[in-house]
Design a protein around this motif. Structure first.
Motif, PDB file in Angstrom:
ATOM      1  N   VAL A 105      40.730  51.211  17.807  1.00  0.00           N
ATOM      2  CA  VAL A 105      40.003  51.203  16.534  1.00  0.00           C
ATOM      3  C   VAL A 105      39.107  52.436  16.444  1.00  0.00           C
ATOM      4  CG1 VAL A 105      38.213  49.985  15.203  1.00  0.00           C
ATOM      5  CG2 VAL A 105      40.133  48.709  16.188  1.00  0.00           C
ATOM      6  N   ALA A 106      38.394  52.746  17.519  1.00  0.00           N
ATOM      7  CA  ALA A 106      37.532  53.931  17.534  1.00  0.00           C
ATOM      8  C   ALA A 106      38.357  55.204  17.355  1.00  0.00           C
ATOM      9  CB  ALA A 106      36.732  53.986  18.838  1.00  0.00           C
ATOM     10  N   LEU A 107      39.491  55.286  18.014  1.00  0.00           N
ATOM     11  CA  LEU A 107      40.361  56.453  17.876  1.00  0.00           C
ATOM     12  C   LEU A 107      40.860  56.588  16.440  1.00  0.00           C
ATOM     13  CD1 LEU A 107      41.952  58.815  19.088  1.00  0.00           C
ATOM     14  CD2 LEU A 107      43.731  57.155  19.734  1.00  0.00           C
ATOM     15  N   ILE A 157      46.639  56.936  13.401  1.00  0.00           N
ATOM     16  CA  ILE A 157      47.494  56.293  14.396  1.00  0.00           C
ATOM     17  C   ILE A 157      48.369  55.266  13.686  1.00  0.00           C
ATOM     18  CG2 ILE A 157      45.950  56.639  16.380  1.00  0.00           C
ATOM     19  CD1 ILE A 157      45.046  53.745  16.006  1.00  0.00           C
ATOM     20  N   ASN A 158      49.446  54.910  14.311  1.00  0.00           N
ATOM     21  CA  ASN A 158      50.348  53.892  13.802  1.00  0.00           C
ATOM     22  C   ASN A 158      49.570  52.576  13.714  1.00  0.00           C
ATOM     23  OD1 ASN A 158      52.335  51.930  13.481  1.00  0.00           O
ATOM     24  ND2 ASN A 158      53.628  52.673  15.137  1.00  0.00           N
ATOM     25  N   ALA A 159      49.484  51.999  12.533  1.00  0.00           N
ATOM     26  CA  ALA A 159      48.744  50.745  12.338  1.00  0.00           C
ATOM     27  C   ALA A 159      49.302  49.631  13.206  1.00  0.00           C
ATOM     28  CB  ALA A 159      48.766  50.342  10.866  1.00  0.00           C
ATOM     29  N   ASN A 160      50.586  49.708  13.549  1.00  0.00           N
ATOM     30  CA  ASN A 160      51.199  48.674  14.390  1.00  0.00           C
ATOM     31  C   ASN A 160      50.552  48.603  15.771  1.00  0.00           C
ATOM     32  OD1 ASN A 160      53.120  47.951  12.427  1.00  0.00           O
ATOM     33  ND2 ASN A 160      54.456  49.620  13.073  1.00  0.00           N
ATOM     34  N   VAL A 161      49.995  49.702  16.237  1.00  0.00           N
ATOM     35  CA  VAL A 161      49.376  49.736  17.566  1.00  0.00           C
ATOM     36  C   VAL A 161      48.196  48.772  17.614  1.00  0.00           C
ATOM     37  CG1 VAL A 161      48.070  51.187  19.168  1.00  0.00           C
ATOM     38  CG2 VAL A 161      50.181  52.055  18.135  1.00  0.00           C
ATOM     39  N   GLN A 162      47.296  48.876  16.652  1.00  0.00           N
ATOM     40  CA  GLN A 162      46.113  48.014  16.612  1.00  0.00           C
ATOM     41  C   GLN A 162      46.517  46.555  16.409  1.00  0.00           C
ATOM     42  OE1 GLN A 162      42.981  49.457  14.053  1.00  0.00           O
ATOM     43  NE2 GLN A 162      42.288  47.380  13.636  1.00  0.00           N
ATOM     44  N   ILE A 163      47.450  46.311  15.510  1.00  0.00           N
ATOM     45  CA  ILE A 163      47.905  44.943  15.237  1.00  0.00           C
ATOM     46  C   ILE A 163      48.549  44.341  16.487  1.00  0.00           C
ATOM     47  CG2 ILE A 163      49.490  43.550  13.858  1.00  0.00           C
ATOM     48  CD1 ILE A 163      49.029  45.676  11.592  1.00  0.00           C
ATOM     49  N   TYR A 164      49.379  45.139  17.162  1.00  0.00           N
ATOM     50  CA  TYR A 164      50.052  44.668  18.379  1.00  0.00           C
ATOM     51  C   TYR A 164      49.023  44.248  19.426  1.00  0.00           C
ATOM     52  CZ  TYR A 164      52.959  44.640  22.566  1.00  0.00           C
ATOM     53  OH  TYR A 164      53.592  44.268  23.723  1.00  0.00           O
TER      54      TYR A 164
END
Length: 181
Positions: A136-138, A144-151
């Motif tokens: 989230v900070a990054l 960044i790919n939104a899927n990363v945070q959701i995953y």
């Protein structure tokens, strides 16, 4: 031709910098490296969970998660990569639903504990939350790919459900949090 590995130490990071894919050099304390490191630590802790005695179905799930975390880390390393598909999160949700349906209702927060596998999985969940915060900070500094945070958000949910499943499987009572207020 010799069968020698390249030298392990390069000394290129001795002054607090490291290299990203593509050759870019960054400080080791920058948010991108923090996020990559937190995901790497999460993968290691999941490896610790896998070192415990687990049912084969959970081993398979966690091994797949480790593979996906490597892809996620590679994606954080290079903005050009888009490896983590929404299907990975959908798959986590299916696993959550499958295991959650077999658990008794949860009426209180629970304290971390249980047998060694469950306790290590609690640690993995906490590290996952930290990795999510780093991502989230990054995301405030670069796209960044939104899927990363959701995953990562969904993965922490899965790890919590696995903790509960492992505790029940081991015959361990969950310890509810009792407010002292």
């Amino acid at each position: 031709m010799t069968n020698r590995s390249p030298q392990i130490y390069t000394k290129t990071g001795d002054k607090g910098e490291t290299g990203l894919s593509g050759g870019k050099r960054v400080r080791k304390d920058c948010p991108q490296i923090q996020a990559i490191g937190d995901v790497d630590e999460l993968n290691c802790v999941i490896g610790m969970v896998l070192a415990q005695e687990l049912p084969d179905d959970l081993k398979a799930i966690l091994l797949q998660v480790q593979q996906q975390l490597f892809e996620l880390g590679a994606e954080l390393n290079s903005a050009k990569l888009n490896l983590l598909a929404p299907a990975a999160t959908t798959q986590l949700e299916r696993h959550i639903d499958h295991y959650h349906a077999r658990l008794p209702p949860l009426n209180n927060f629970i304290l971390p504990g249980g047998d060694c596998a469950a306790t290590t999985c609690h640690l993995a969940r906490a590290v996952c939350r930290r990795a999510e915060r780093s991502v989230v900070a990054l995301g405030k500094q670069q796209q960044i790919n939104a899927n990363v945070q959701i995953y990562l958000n969904r993965l922490s949910d899965l790890l919590f459900v696995i903790v509960r499943h492992l505790s029940e499987r081991a015959g361990r009572q969950e310890t509810p949090w009792l407010s002292q207020a």
